[in-house]
Write an enzyme that holds these catalytic residues in place. Sequence first.
Site, mmCIF file in Angstrom:
data_model
loop_
_atom_site.group_PDB
_atom_site.id
_atom_site.type_symbol
_atom_site.label_atom_id
_atom_site.label_comp_id
_atom_site.label_asym_id
_atom_site.label_seq_id
_atom_site.Cartn_x
_atom_site.Cartn_y
_atom_site.Cartn_z
ATOM 1 N N TYR A 56 0.802 12.619 14.612
ATOM 2 C CA TYR A 56 1.488 11.560 13.857
ATOM 3 C C TYR A 56 2.193 10.605 14.818
ATOM 4 O O TYR A 56 2.112 9.382 14.668
ATOM 5 C CB TYR A 56 2.488 12.182 12.885
ATOM 6 N N SER A 58 7.343 3.930 12.840
ATOM 7 C CA SER A 58 8.213 5.100 12.935
ATOM 8 C C SER A 58 8.950 5.066 14.264
ATOM 9 O O SER A 58 8.438 4.514 15.253
ATOM 10 C CB SER A 58 7.393 6.395 12.828
ATOM 11 N N SER A 115 4.519 6.814 -3.891
ATOM 12 C CA SER A 115 5.303 7.933 -3.363
ATOM 13 C C SER A 115 6.331 7.436 -2.364
ATOM 14 O O SER A 115 6.092 6.467 -1.635
ATOM 15 C CB SER A 115 4.374 8.947 -2.679
ATOM 16 N N GLY A 116 7.480 8.112 -2.325
ATOM 17 C CA GLY A 116 8.451 7.906 -1.272
ATOM 18 C C GLY A 116 8.890 6.469 -1.100
ATOM 19 O O GLY A 116 9.309 5.788 -2.046
ATOM 20 N N THR A 151 0.845 -1.193 0.000
ATOM 21 C CA THR A 151 0.000 0.000 0.000
ATOM 22 C C THR A 151 0.884 1.248 0.000
ATOM 23 O O THR A 151 2.061 1.195 0.357
ATOM 24 C CB THR A 151 -0.923 0.022 1.222
ATOM 25 N N GLY A 207 7.198 3.733 -0.540
ATOM 26 C CA GLY A 207 6.436 2.758 -1.306
ATOM 27 C C GLY A 207 6.876 2.692 -2.753
ATOM 28 O O GLY A 207 7.009 1.601 -3.327
ATOM 29 N N ALA A 225 1.912 2.925 -2.670
ATOM 30 C CA ALA A 225 2.963 2.514 -3.604
ATOM 31 C C ALA A 225 3.437 3.605 -4.554
ATOM 32 O O ALA A 225 4.393 3.372 -5.296
ATOM 33 C CB ALA A 225 2.473 1.320 -4.425
#
Length: 342
Positions: free
Chosen positions: A156, A143, A18-19, A14, A21, A16
């Site tokens: 976050y 994270s 950007s960044g 998931t 992914g 996928a």
Amino acid sequence: MHLKPLREQVLVLTGATSGIGLVTARQAARRGARLSLAARSEEALAQLVEELRRDGCDAIYTVVDVGVEADVRRLAEATLRHFGGFDTWINNAAAAIYGNLEEVPLEDQRRLFETNFWGMVYGSLIACEHLRQRGGKLITIGSVLSERAIPVQGVYSASKAAVMGYTDALRMELEQERAPVSVTLIKPGAIDTPYQDHAANYTYRGVKNPPPVYAPETVARAIFHAAEHHEREIVVGGGGKAVTTLGNAAPRLADKVMGHLMPWLQHDRRRLSHTTQGALYTPSNTLEERGGYPLTFEHSLYSVLMRHRGKAAIALTLAGGTYYVLRRLAGAPRLRFPRPPR
């Protein structure tokens, strides 16, 4: 339980486009994996899958908002129809918000939890339904902020703490029932992705991730290692590990240090006249791997050592033994310590 080599696996991924992914999808394709990709932007997904297929990868996509359970279930069903099953499920999609907790609208905080927490819950439970039958891997991208919350990114941090708690509990339950599912939580530090551009921003300042910042490839390598090995968790980036270690060893000191430094380290010189919602509600339609940080570490020595702890211990032992032998051969005097008086 045996985990297949990556080249023999079907991966569900998931977030996928950007960044982390996007880098993971491209590198997994080069390593021979077959891919079922998910994101909210059909335009970006179609472009990515076409690119991967040109290079010989068997890849499909499903337009998914991970905060909607029915969407996540459609992703699993599409993967089963096309590939007959999957070996590794990667919960990677995430949203971010910069702003003090009392200033961020509750609607936005709830939206972030729908993506970061509930998206992970839906993905984990649906993946386990399938993996219980054939065995395999569940990987969740958390994270380092799950262990050490910081100001400005408080909501976050809270969502990633919830992700860690849920993943740890799920792992224990699966192990208790001897289910053939291996669960790994990957905790990156600051990563050079379009994170700050896609985040909602309520600070009226330009925002960034606090240094040191690592390349997204460092996380992709951790994902591939986890897909093939039974790792409980992997921390990516020595800088993030230093922050969590300080927080665990001296929490009050960490509170003071983080409270003073983090607001400054997460802002740049730009002044903004308005707040932004970034990609919180509307996806980006472009394929972007990096966020353009001027100084990015392409490798994390700490992460390499943690992925190869056994080899590192053997290497250190051999180095110490070799040093001792060479000193003896060179005739170096032995160290003598005075005996304690009787």
